[in-house]
Design a protein around this motif. Structure first.
Motif, PDB file in Angstrom:
ATOM      1  N   LYS A 164       0.850  -1.190   0.000  1.00  0.00           N
ATOM      2  CA  LYS A 164       0.000   0.000   0.000  1.00  0.00           C
ATOM      3  C   LYS A 164       0.892   1.249   0.000  1.00  0.00           C
ATOM      4  O   LYS A 164       1.743   1.412   0.876  1.00  0.00           O
ATOM      5  CB  LYS A 164      -0.916   0.007   1.223  1.00  0.00           C
ATOM      6  N   ILE A 165       0.671   2.101  -1.000  1.00  0.00           N
ATOM      7  CA  ILE A 165       1.411   3.363  -1.100  1.00  0.00           C
ATOM      8  C   ILE A 165       0.402   4.502  -1.036  1.00  0.00           C
ATOM      9  O   ILE A 165      -0.582   4.516  -1.781  1.00  0.00           O
ATOM     10  CB  ILE A 165       2.206   3.447  -2.419  1.00  0.00           C
ATOM     11  N   TYR A 166       0.654   5.453  -0.142  1.00  0.00           N
ATOM     12  CA  TYR A 166      -0.245   6.592   0.009  1.00  0.00           C
ATOM     13  C   TYR A 166       0.345   7.799  -0.716  1.00  0.00           C
ATOM     14  O   TYR A 166       1.413   8.318  -0.321  1.00  0.00           O
ATOM     15  CB  TYR A 166      -0.468   6.901   1.490  1.00  0.00           C
ATOM     16  N   PRO A 167      -0.304   8.274  -1.794  1.00  0.00           N
ATOM     17  CA  PRO A 167       0.250   9.392  -2.572  1.00  0.00           C
ATOM     18  C   PRO A 167       0.610  10.608  -1.738  1.00  0.00           C
ATOM     19  O   PRO A 167       1.596  11.297  -2.028  1.00  0.00           O
ATOM     20  CB  PRO A 167      -0.873   9.705  -3.567  1.00  0.00           C
ATOM     21  N   ARG A 168      -0.178  10.875  -0.696  1.00  0.00           N
ATOM     22  CA  ARG A 168       0.078  12.093   0.078  1.00  0.00           C
ATOM     23  C   ARG A 168       1.452  12.069   0.743  1.00  0.00           C
ATOM     24  O   ARG A 168       2.086  13.111   0.902  1.00  0.00           O
ATOM     25  CB  ARG A 168      -1.022  12.281   1.123  1.00  0.00           C
ATOM     26  N   ASP A 169       1.934  10.878   1.143  1.00  0.00           N
ATOM     27  CA  ASP A 169       3.268  10.791   1.738  1.00  0.00           C
ATOM     28  C   ASP A 169       4.325  11.289   0.755  1.00  0.00           C
ATOM     29  O   ASP A 169       5.275  11.986   1.136  1.00  0.00           O
ATOM     30  CB  ASP A 169       3.583   9.343   2.124  1.00  0.00           C
ATOM     31  N   ILE A 170       4.172  10.928  -0.522  1.00  0.00           N
ATOM     32  CA  ILE A 170       5.140  11.343  -1.544  1.00  0.00           C
ATOM     33  C   ILE A 170       4.956  12.826  -1.870  1.00  0.00           C
ATOM     34  O   ILE A 170       5.936  13.556  -2.069  1.00  0.00           O
ATOM     35  CB  ILE A 170       4.990  10.474  -2.807  1.00  0.00           C
ATOM     36  N   GLU A 171       3.701  13.278  -1.921  1.00  0.00           N
ATOM     37  CA  GLU A 171       3.432  14.694  -2.200  1.00  0.00           C
ATOM     38  C   GLU A 171       4.070  15.598  -1.140  1.00  0.00           C
ATOM     39  O   GLU A 171       4.568  16.691  -1.460  1.00  0.00           O
ATOM     40  CB  GLU A 171       1.929  14.923  -2.278  1.00  0.00           C
TER      41      GLU A 171
END
Length: 505
Positions: free
Chosen positions: A403-410
Motif C-alpha cells: 500500500k502506497i499513500y500518494p500524500r506521503d510522496i506529495e
C-alpha cells in the motif's frame, strides 16, 4: 426568524444596524439596508415567477453581488439554491439541471448562449445577468413571507457533474445555521470581523466563512476571482481579519517574490480547507504569519475537524479534532473501531450531517450507516484524539501488494525549493500493477536553475522514506486543471493513463 433558520439574517441586521457596512465588491459598498432591499426585490421577482417553498433555483455564476442576492432571497422564500460551477461543460450542466429540475436558472453573460437551450430543455426560466435588472423591474412589489422550518431544504450542493451519476448533497436551514454558529465560533468570528472571500462562492467551503459573517453582521469583502496580489492589497486596505483559502491559493501568495508579511498583519484567522496543506507550506506560513493558520478537514455531507491555530506547531501534520457536538471514529474494513495510531476509514457524525443525497436513497445508504457518515478517506488518530489524514481510500496505490499513500510522496515533493505544487497517483505497471507517478508545477522565475523532470525524479527518489515510494516518472506542467473551488483535479490528470482499462479512476 424561526429557531435555527437562516431566512431572516439579512432582515435582522437591516432592522438593527441598517447603516453598518455589509458587503464590499469592487467599488460598490453596501450597507445592510441596501442588501436587504436588493434581496427583497429579488424575492418579489422569484415569487412572481412561481418560485415557492421547496422549489429549486439554480445558478451558473461566478462571484458577483447577484449570487449573494440569490442565496439570501431564496432563503427568505424557502426556496432551494442549487449553485453550479460556471466551469462545467454543457453536458455536465444538462445532467445537473435535469436532476435538480429548477424553476429558474441564473446565468452569466458568458454562459448565457449555451445555458438558454439547456434551460429550455429543463423547462425552467433562464435569467442572464445583463437582463437581471429588467427582469426584476417587471415583477410587482407584492410578496408575503412564508414560514420556514429548520429542517426545510436550503441548498443542494453537487459533488460531480460529469459522471452521469450526480450526487446532490441536501443541506437544511438547521445545518446552515450550525455552520454559522459552530464553525463561526471555532474561527473566533465576531461582529467586528472583516471577512475576505476570494475563492468561488459556489464551493461549499465558502459557506464556512460566509454564513458566520452574515450571522454576526460582519463586513464581507468579495472578489470576483482569486488573484494573489489583489488578495494582499485588499487585506492591507480593508484591514481584513478573517479569510479562507485552498492550498493552491496559499501557495500562490507565499510564492509572490515581493511578499511583505507586514501587509497581512491584520489577519487573525487564515483558514485552509478543500485539500491537505503540505507541511512545508504550513511551516513557511507560520514563519511569516505566526498564530493565524487554522486548517479544516471536512465533507459537505456533514462532518468536520478543525486544527486550531494554537495547535499548529504542537501537532504538525494533523487536521485537528472534531468541534463540540461532533464525534469521530476510525473504522477497519470489518466495521470495528481501529486502535490508536491504526489507519482506517474516517467516519463521523454531528449537527452538520445531511439528511441525504437529493433523490438518491441508494447513495445515501452507502454513505450513512447507523448514523455515521463514512468519508472514503483514510486516517488515524493519536493518543490525544487528533486526526491525521493518510489519503483518499480510492487513491491508495497498490503496487505489488504494497500500500502506497500518494500524500506521503506529495509531502516530500513539496519540500523541494523549486516546487509550486505536485500531485501523485498510480499508473499502470506490467510487473507491479501500479506504480507512482508525479505531476509537478515548478515555481515561476527559476530560469536555468529549474531542474529537469529526470533531475526532479532523482531528487524525489532519494528523499522518500521507502524504496516502494519511488516515482517512476515526473511530468512537468505549466498549470494544473482546477475546479471552481481552486482544487487540483487529480482525476483529470490520472484518467488518460487508465483509459480503456478496468481499474477504477
Amino acid at each position: 426568524m424561526d429557531a435555527l433558520c437562516i431566512d431572516r439574517l439579512v432582515a435582522h441586521h437591516a432592522r438593527y444596524r441598517p447603516a453598518a457596512e455589509a458587503i464590499v465588491f469592487g467599488q460598490q459598498r453596501l450597507d445592510w439596508a441596501s442588501v436587504d432591499a436588493r434581496c427583497t426585490r429579488l424575492a418579489h421577482a422569484l415569487h412572481h415567477a412561481g418560485v415557492g417553498p421547496g422549489d429549486r433555483v439554480a445558478t451558473v455564476l461566478g462571484n458577483c453581488l447577484e449570487l449573494l442576492d440569490i442565496y439570501w432571497a431564496c432563503a427568505s422564500l424557502g426556496a432551494v439554491v442549487v449553485p453550479l460551477s460556471p466551469l462545467l461543460q454543457a453536458s455536465g450542466l444538462a445532467t445537473l439541471l435535469g436532476d435538480a429540475t429548477p424553476r429558474v436558472v441564473f446565468v452569466s453573460a458568458a454562459s448565457a448562449p449555451h445555458c438558454a437551450a439547456l434551460a429550455l430543455e429543463a423547462q425552467c426560466i433562464a435569467v442572464d445577468t445583463p437582463g437581471y435588472e429588467a427582469w426584476l423591474a417587471e415583477a410587482p412589489k407584492t410578496w408575503r413571507r412564508g414560514a420556514v422550518a429548520p429542517d426545510d431544504p436550503c441548498h443542494i450542493m453537487y459533488t460531480s457533474g460529469t459522471t452521469g451519476l450526480p450526487k446532490g448533497i441536501l443541506l437544511t436551514h438547521r445545518i446552515r445555521a450550525h455552520y454559522a454558529l459552530l464553525i463561526g465560533g471555532a474561527l473566533r468570528l465576531t461582529p467586528d470581523a472583516v471577512v475576505l472571500q476570494t475563492g468561488a462562492l459556489v464551493f461549499n467551503g465558502a459557506f464556512a466563512m460566509m454564513l458566520p459573517a452574515f450571522a454576526q453582521g460582519a463586513r464581507y469583502v468579495l472578489h470576483a476571482q482569486f488573484d494573489p496580489r489583489a488578495f494582499v492589497e485588499t487585506v492591507a486596505r480593508e484591514q481584513v481579519s478573517h479569510t479562507m483559502l485552498v492550498p493552491s491559493q496559499i501557495g500562490a501568495i507565499l510564492d509572490l517574490p515581493d511578499l511583505d508579511p507586514a501587509r497581512l498583519a491584520s489577519l487573525q484567522v487564515l483558514l485552509s480547507l478543500g485539500a491537505p496543506l503540505p507541511q512545508a507550506r504550513k511551516d513557511r506560513l507560520e514563519a511569516l504569519l505566526p498564530g493565524r493558520l487554522h486548517e479544516l478537514y471536512g465533507l459537505t455531507e456533514g462532518f468536520v475537524t478543525i486544527l486550531d491555530r494554537r495547535d499548529v506547531a504542537r501537532k504538525p501534520g494533523s487536521v485537528g479534532v472534531p468541534p463540540p457536538f461532533f464525534e469521530l471514529r476510525i473504522v477497519r474494513e470489518d466495521g470495528s473501531e481501529a486502535d490508536c495510531g491504526e489507519i482506517g476509514e474516517i467516519a463521523g457524525r454531528g449537527p452538520l450531517l445531511m439528511p441525504g443525497y437529493y433523490r438518491r436513497p441508494d447513495l445515501t445508504a452507502e454513505a450513512i450507516r447507523d448514523g455515521w457518515l463514512h468519508s472514503g478517506d483514510l486516517g488515524r488518530v493519536d493518543a490525544d484524539g487528533y486526526l491525521y489524514l493518510v489519503d483518499r481510500k480510492k487513491e491508495m496505490i497498490d503496487s505489488g501488494g504494497v500500500k502506497i499513500y500518494p500524500r506521503d510522496i506529495e509531502e516530500v515533493i513539496a519540500r523541494h525549493p523549486g516546487v509550486a505544487a505536485a500531485v501523485v497517483f498510480g499508473v499502470p505497471h506490467e510487473k507491479w500493477g501500479e506504480t507512482p507517478l508525479a505531476v509537478v508545477q515548478m515555481k515561476q522565475g527559476l530560469g536555468a536553475a529549474a531542474p529537469s523532470a529526470e533531475q526532479l525524479r532523482d531528487w524525489i527518489n532519494t528523499h522518500v522514506a521507502a524504496r516502494y515510494q519511488r516515482v517512476s516518472e515526473v511530468v512537468l506542467v505549466d498549470d494544473f486543471p482546477l475546479s471552481a473551488a481552486g482544487k487540483i483535479l487529480k482525476r483529470t490528470l490520472r484518467e488518460p493513463y487508465w483509459r480503456g482499462r478496468s481499474s477504477a479512476i
